[in-house]
Design a protein around this motif. Structure first.
Motif, PDB file in Angstrom:
ATOM      1  N   ASN A 111      23.697  49.984  10.418  1.00  0.00           N
ATOM      2  CA  ASN A 111      22.825  50.805  11.871  1.00  0.00           C
ATOM      3  C   ASN A 111      22.440  51.532  11.836  1.00  0.00           C
ATOM      4  N   LEU A 112      22.391  52.667  10.851  1.00  0.00           N
ATOM      5  CA  LEU A 112      21.789  53.432  10.094  1.00  0.00           C
ATOM      6  C   LEU A 112      20.719  53.647   9.411  1.00  0.00           C
ATOM      7  N   TYR A 113      21.095  52.649   8.360  1.00  0.00           N
ATOM      8  CA  TYR A 113      20.024  52.411   6.851  1.00  0.00           C
ATOM      9  C   TYR A 113      18.770  51.043   6.762  1.00  0.00           C
ATOM     10  N   GLY A 114      19.995  50.106   8.001  1.00  0.00           N
ATOM     11  CA  GLY A 114      19.608  48.542   7.478  1.00  0.00           C
ATOM     12  C   GLY A 114      19.178  48.328   8.753  1.00  0.00           C
ATOM     13  N   LEU A 115      19.209  48.403   9.813  1.00  0.00           N
ATOM     14  CA  LEU A 115      18.127  48.466  11.298  1.00  0.00           C
ATOM     15  C   LEU A 115      17.362  49.214  12.038  1.00  0.00           C
ATOM     16  N   VAL A 116      16.554  49.093  12.636  1.00  0.00           N
ATOM     17  CA  VAL A 116      15.776  49.867  13.884  1.00  0.00           C
ATOM     18  C   VAL A 116      16.452  49.711  14.739  1.00  0.00           C
ATOM     19  N   GLU A 117      17.660  49.869  15.317  1.00  0.00           N
ATOM     20  CA  GLU A 117      18.326  48.834  16.051  1.00  0.00           C
ATOM     21  C   GLU A 117      17.742  49.374  18.069  1.00  0.00           C
ATOM     22  N   ASP A 118      16.652  49.546  17.711  1.00  0.00           N
ATOM     23  CA  ASP A 118      15.419  49.685  18.892  1.00  0.00           C
ATOM     24  C   ASP A 118      14.517  48.559  18.906  1.00  0.00           C
ATOM     25  N   PHE A 119      14.522  47.784  17.928  1.00  0.00           N
ATOM     26  CA  PHE A 119      12.801  47.279  17.378  1.00  0.00           C
ATOM     27  C   PHE A 119      13.585  45.232  17.782  1.00  0.00           C
ATOM     28  N   SER A 120      12.888  45.607  17.701  1.00  0.00           N
ATOM     29  CA  SER A 120      13.568  43.391  18.474  1.00  0.00           C
ATOM     30  C   SER A 120      13.641  42.761  16.882  1.00  0.00           C
ATOM     31  N   VAL A 121      14.425  42.125  16.367  1.00  0.00           N
ATOM     32  CA  VAL A 121      14.659  41.230  15.846  1.00  0.00           C
ATOM     33  C   VAL A 121      13.610  41.016  14.820  1.00  0.00           C
ATOM     34  N   GLU A 122      12.814  40.018  15.427  1.00  0.00           N
ATOM     35  CA  GLU A 122      11.787  39.220  14.470  1.00  0.00           C
ATOM     36  C   GLU A 122      10.532  40.646  13.827  1.00  0.00           C
ATOM     37  N   GLU A 123      11.188  42.174  14.412  1.00  0.00           N
ATOM     38  CA  GLU A 123      10.754  43.513  13.869  1.00  0.00           C
ATOM     39  C   GLU A 123      11.277  43.473  12.488  1.00  0.00           C
ATOM     40  N   ASN A 124      12.629  43.656  12.608  1.00  0.00           N
ATOM     41  CA  ASN A 124      13.743  44.164  11.931  1.00  0.00           C
ATOM     42  C   ASN A 124      13.320  43.347  10.632  1.00  0.00           C
ATOM     43  N   LEU A 125      13.123  41.652  11.537  1.00  0.00           N
ATOM     44  CA  LEU A 125      13.180  40.799  10.069  1.00  0.00           C
ATOM     45  C   LEU A 125      12.044  40.956   9.122  1.00  0.00           C
ATOM     46  N   VAL A 126      10.598  41.473   9.348  1.00  0.00           N
ATOM     47  CA  VAL A 126      10.062  41.934   8.669  1.00  0.00           C
ATOM     48  C   VAL A 126       9.842  43.558   8.378  1.00  0.00           C
ATOM     49  N   LEU A 127      10.959  44.332   8.482  1.00  0.00           N
ATOM     50  CA  LEU A 127      10.810  46.286   8.116  1.00  0.00           C
ATOM     51  C   LEU A 127      10.053  46.427   7.173  1.00  0.00           C
ATOM     52  N   ASP A 128      10.213  45.427   6.019  1.00  0.00           N
ATOM     53  CA  ASP A 128      10.041  45.993   4.458  1.00  0.00           C
ATOM     54  C   ASP A 128       8.968  44.924   4.198  1.00  0.00           C
ATOM     55  N   SER A 129       8.228  44.472   5.065  1.00  0.00           N
ATOM     56  CA  SER A 129       7.365  43.326   4.897  1.00  0.00           C
ATOM     57  C   SER A 129       6.004  42.529   5.489  1.00  0.00           C
ATOM     58  N   PHE A 130       6.030  43.636   6.174  1.00  0.00           N
ATOM     59  CA  PHE A 130       5.392  43.486   7.867  1.00  0.00           C
ATOM     60  C   PHE A 130       3.670  43.504   7.102  1.00  0.00           C
ATOM     61  N   ASP A 131       3.782  44.114   6.407  1.00  0.00           N
ATOM     62  CA  ASP A 131       2.370  44.391   5.384  1.00  0.00           C
ATOM     63  C   ASP A 131       2.079  43.509   4.392  1.00  0.00           C
ATOM     64  N   ARG A 132       2.214  42.194   4.429  1.00  0.00           N
ATOM     65  CA  ARG A 132       1.942  41.509   3.053  1.00  0.00           C
ATOM     66  C   ARG A 132       1.680  40.464   3.860  1.00  0.00           C
ATOM     67  N   LEU A 133       1.056  39.749   3.443  1.00  0.00           N
ATOM     68  CA  LEU A 133       0.789  38.109   3.402  1.00  0.00           C
ATOM     69  C   LEU A 133       2.508  37.326   4.190  1.00  0.00           C
ATOM     70  N   PRO A 134       2.251  36.260   4.891  1.00  0.00           N
ATOM     71  CA  PRO A 134       1.996  35.732   5.827  1.00  0.00           C
ATOM     72  C   PRO A 134       2.309  37.000   7.523  1.00  0.00           C
ATOM     73  N   TYR A 135       2.269  38.383   7.587  1.00  0.00           N
ATOM     74  CA  TYR A 135       3.160  38.831   8.107  1.00  0.00           C
ATOM     75  C   TYR A 135       1.776  40.092   8.934  1.00  0.00           C
ATOM     76  N   GLY A 136       0.709  40.123   7.722  1.00  0.00           N
ATOM     77  CA  GLY A 136      -0.106  41.047   8.681  1.00  0.00           C
ATOM     78  C   GLY A 136      -1.660  40.968   7.426  1.00  0.00           C
ATOM     79  N   LYS A 137      -2.239  41.097   7.697  1.00  0.00           N
ATOM     80  CA  LYS A 137      -3.893  40.930   6.533  1.00  0.00           C
ATOM     81  C   LYS A 137      -4.462  42.112   7.548  1.00  0.00           C
TER      82      LYS A 137
END
Lengths: 438, 508
Positions: B340-366
């Protein structure tokens, strides 16, 4: 409750919380080795209370924002009635003619708000179309600095930063923008963009200071920005008496006028006050929307704002996000200065910031720190300002009522449960229940 | 005394959280309510405590129907509740917390703190609680805070004590102390309702067990019933409580800690000369009582803390100079101990949490911009693959149950190409079904040839997963042993005694 914070005092970034206190009840040896402090950090009221309040405001529904405005207008209307001389006369004859009293009340109420409307949106008595829509353009002119500064605050809120330094950032933006505007002899196509960028850079620099202090020393940005407001204010007082800024032959703080090529062109023609800064503001709305909702930086800002610990674990550099957020927030506030600096006339003055930096807090909260909502809230506040003068002139209603309405809006959006109670809105489903459902 | 619940039903919108729940609890017995997270236990207890009103059904105490319109009513009827999250004010003393909301007042409006202190002392002495009335709550360990909550309930003459997941926040020692306390209270004739999802505790403490699944009572059990029988009732299907795994096929060394130490400026030693290796295709479990340096170990590995000495090498490259981001890019997959504290941003959506450490690479970002469509598509895919139960991937992670939240974290970490998988307390607070799933995933990673490091304070989990076991005590590794080593040896090591050395000591 399993939060344990045994290492806050090592190198770990602990952006929002206090380092755990040493436990005096434990033996020295126990302290030396391992304390599973189990200190409930997120429940630490000292550390998080205003974060929670702002978060609560920003996460409440649109309906609450709209109803807050409606309710503020209703109370404002009651004050208008109470302050009106004719109503006082009618009240003395209340027992003889109660119907007359209510008619006067309604009349006062309707006239005041009608003049507010005609002073801010559409003047029905205008001689021609231009005169009729002049109030609307006046509203947009007054809204422009609030859009910029509101966006600045909104960006800060996304990263859970409370930038109260809008005033100072506007002043610094104004100084740099003006300096470029009267120092260079360049074509308008070059000089005007330079002045606009100068406004951004000036504000950004004033946002950089609290940003870097927060990143490097965890200094609270609220306190630093408040104090920097005073620094900026005194700096501009000094600067305007300095030969660099002061108009030749003056011994009062009057600045050099802008070069003709540093003036914003008018948007709707020379008849209206609205200048091109309004268009720049609309572009800023779009850019901020992209920044917050689509950019990498925005994603990181939002993650840091909602949970800096998880963001850090995911490889986000929390401190550099704080720094960049403050820079962007300050820069947007700095842009607010350009709409009143890059105009023909006397150039920058020491009250260039007016109260934009503080009004922006309300605007961003009312707009729920959403760029489009913030823009709409700024236009509403611009309308209140534009219409307030007309209302005062036409109905002798004190313009202070407008300020009271603004204050009431803040009050109601800061207390969503109150608004819900007044309008019998259902309580949002609580967190515990949601957890149980899932 | 007898507490009866008859046909309790509670709906939240279309969702039926409690469906016709009926059970009876009697004084002098500990009644366990067993069910997975999200089964409806907490809703039921909130109804019993008067926080929620049932849509149907009734509560009877000694045959008398009770109408609760709030917690004050239920307290007046002798019901006391110890919440999962304590309702104490940290800067107040125990005695001040005790009278909070019910302050006894002397003349002139002076609060009568003496009575409160006496009451703390009386109750504490009577049940051997060892709580001092003048201690500040913030200075107390969690186990003692919980006792303060119990004292608070007892001081208001509670005859029925509800404990909501009381062991979730406790260390193993504190759990056994709590169990002793509950047994004493039972002998004193109280009705104790113990809400939990942990089978072992139920067996140890309960006299009667009611099992709830999806809002319904699905059966009752005796403490003597086997764990797997109860687990099957709880989950609704047969579950394996131990993970089936083939023998490890370790190959070359992938992760190496070389004499890693972490000493604070104050001189406090957090990690002391830690050295170990993890090979590809094996699971190294790190055992130890909580607070012996495991957290620091995981954090120096991820780069949240910086060792003062030594080196950490992954596949021949030193990680020390790398930022967290660079380490993640090197292929370190990391499950933090507190999701809850270190693994998730609880107020982010599930999909955002699923890319929390990979949003800045393909295919999630460009080009500096995230791509919501790609993120959505991948989230739906992952939700299915990892059996994350949710209504909508756009819902906040906060709205998921603990097990599903942890699956989000696991899915995110396993979705990247990994060179190392580290999991700290991977199943803390989870229900049987989720534990089974996550353990299988971890073993699958090992079988794919990844080096895996598991840090857990649950010895069962360590035994279940590990191929080798390292035991930590006060910041150093006491020893690294094979997973066939018996529990008593590991137990000694957890207390800081190295059996191999003591043996040689005897021989000499």
């Amino acid at each position: 409750m399993t939060d344990s914070n045994p290492k806050a005092d090592i190198k770990r970034v602990d952006p929002t919380m206090n380092p755990s206190k040493a436990n005096p009840k434990l033996s020295k040896e126990q302290q030396q080795v391992f304390i599973d402090a189990n200190t409930p950090r997120r429940n630490d009221p000292e550390a998080t209370s205003w974060h929670d309040t702002v978060y609560q405001i920003l996460s409440s529904t649109w309906l609450v924002s709209v109803l807050s405005v409606v309710f503020a207008f209703i109370i404002g209307g009651i004050l208008i009635i109470a302050a009106n001389a004719e109503v006082h006369v009618a009240a003395e004859h209340f027992t003889e003619n109660p119907g007359g009293f209510f008619a006067v009340c309604w009349d006062t109420f309707a006239k005041a708000y009608f003049s507010l409307f005609s002073g801010s949106v559409l003047n029905f008595n205008g001689a021609d179309f231009a005169k009729m829509i002049e109030p609307l353009t006046s509203t947009l002119t007054r809204a422009t600095p609030l859009i910029f500064a509101g966006l600045g605050l909104a960006v800060g809120f996304k990263a859970s930063l409370f930038n109260i330094g809008g005033q100072g950032q506007i002043v610094m933006g104004a100084l740099l923008s003006a300096l470029i505007g009267f120092s260079f002899d360049l074509p308008a196509g070059l000089l005007l963009p330079m002045c606009v960028i100068g406004g951004f850079v000036g504000g950004a620099f004033w946002g950089f200071i609290p940003g870097i202090l927060k990143a490097k020393t965890q200094a609270n940005e609220v306190i630093v920005t408040i104090m920097l407001n005073y620094v900026a204010l005194n700096f501009i007082r000094w600067a305007l008496l300095n030969p660099v800024y002061q108009k030749e032959g003056q011994n009062v703080p009057i600045a050099k006028p802008m070069s003709e090529n540093a003036i914003y062109p008018k948007v709707f023609g020379a008849a209206f006050t609205t200048n091109f800064s309004f268009i720049v503001a609309l572009i800023a709305v779009a850019v901020v929307w992209w920044l917050v909702n689509r950019s990498y930086l925005g994603f990181e800002m939002r993650a840091v704002g909602l949970n800096p610990f998880a963001a850090q674990n995911a490889g986000i550099k929390v401190n550099s996000i704080y720094l960049w957020t403050m820079i962007i927030s300050g820069g947007l506030c700095g842009l607010a200065a350009t709409s009143s600096v890059l105009v023909p006339g006397t150039g920058v003055s020491q009250d260039v910031a007016s109260t934009f930096g503080f009004d922006a807090i309300t605007v961003a909260l009312l707009g729920r720190s959403n760029p489009i909502g913030t823009c709409l809230a700024a236009i509403l506040f611009g309308a209140l300002k534009a219409g307030g003068y007309v209302m005062q002139a036409q109905t002798q209603t004190p313009i202070d009522v407008v300020q009271i309405i603004q204050a009431l809006v803040v009050m109601f959006i800061a207390a969503p449960p109150l608004v819900r109670k007044i309008f019998h809105l259902p309580q949002p489903i609580g967190k515990d229940i949601l957890e149980e459902v899932a | 005394m007898k507490l009866e619940l008859k046909g309790i039903t509670k709906n939240f919108g279309d969702f039926r959280a409690n469906d016709n729940i009926t059970f009876t609890a009697e004084s002098g017995k500990i009644h366990a309510l067993l069910g997975e997270n999200g089964a409806g236990k907490t809703t039921l207890m909130n109804i019993l405590f008067g926080l929620l009103r049932p849509d149907a059904g009734e509560i009877l105490i000694d045959g008398v129907v009770q109408k609760f319109s709030g917690p004050n009513d239920s307290m007046a009827s002798g019901i006391g509740m110890v919440h999962q999250h304590f309702m104490l004010i940290p800067v107040f003393t125990v005695a001040q917390n005790l009278i909070l909301g019910n302050e006894p007042v002397k003349s002139l409006g002076v609060i009568d703190i003496k009575t409160a202190r006496k009451s703390v002392k009386d109750i504490s002495d009577r049940f051997g609680f060892d709580v001092n009335a003048d201690d500040l709550v913030e200075d107390l360990p969690v186990g003692v805070r919980q006792r303060v909550e119990i004292i608070k309930a007892l001081s208001r003459d509670a005859e029925i004590l509800i404990l909501d997941e009381p062991t979730a926040v406790l260390t193993p020692q504190e759990i056994s102390e709590l169990i002793q306390i509950l047994k004493q209270l039972k002998e004193a004739g109280k009705i104790i309702i113990f809400i939990t999802h942990k089978l072992k505790e139920v067996q140890e403490v309960a006299d009667e067990i009611t099992i709830i699944r999806r809002g319904q009572v699905v059966g009752s059990a005796k403490p003597s019933d086997s764990e797997s029988e109860m687990a099957a009732l709880v989950v609704g299907r047969k579950v394996s409580l131990t993970t089936d795994k083939k023998p490890a096929q370790p190959s070359e060394v992938a992760l190496e800690f070389k004499n890693v130490s972490l000493v604070e400026k104050t001189g406090a030693i957090r990690l002391q000369d830690i050295s170990f290796q993890v090979r590809k295709g094996e699971i190294l479990g790190i055992a130890g009582v909580q607070g012996n340096g495991q957290t620091e170990l995981s954090e120096v590995l991820l780069g949240l803390l910086h060792p003062t000495q030594g080196d950490i090498v992954l596949n021949g490259k030193s990680l020390l100079k790398m930022s967290v981001k660079e380490r993640l890019n090197e292929g370190v997959g990391f499950i933090p101990e507190d999701r809850n504290l270190y693994g998730l941003v609880e107020d982010f959506s599930v999909e955002e949490n699923l890319v929390l450490d990979s949003f800045d690479r393909l295919p999630y970002g460009k080009f500096g911009s995230i791509k919501p469509k790609a993120i959505r598509a991948s989230a739906l895919d992952m939700a299915q693959k990892f059996d994350i139960r949710l209504f909508n991937v756009a819902d906040k992670a906060r709205s998921l149950s603990g097990g599903n939240q942890q699956k989000v974290v696991v899915a995110r970490e396993l979705n990247r190409p990994l060179q190392l998988f580290v999991a700290s307390q991977p199943t803390r607070g989870l229900d049987v079904g989720s534990i089974e799933f996550i353990h299988q995933e971890i073993v699958a990673q090992r079988d794919n040839g990844l080096p895996v490091l598991i840090i857990s304070t649950e010895l069962d989990e360590i035994y279940d997963l590990s191929d080798r076991i390292a035991v930590m005590y006060r910041g150093h590794i006491v020893g690294i042993v094979d997973s066939s080593t018996d529990r008593s040896t590991i137990g000694l090591m957890m207390a800081g005694i190295d059996p191999s050395q003591s043996k040689t000591g005897k021989a000499a």
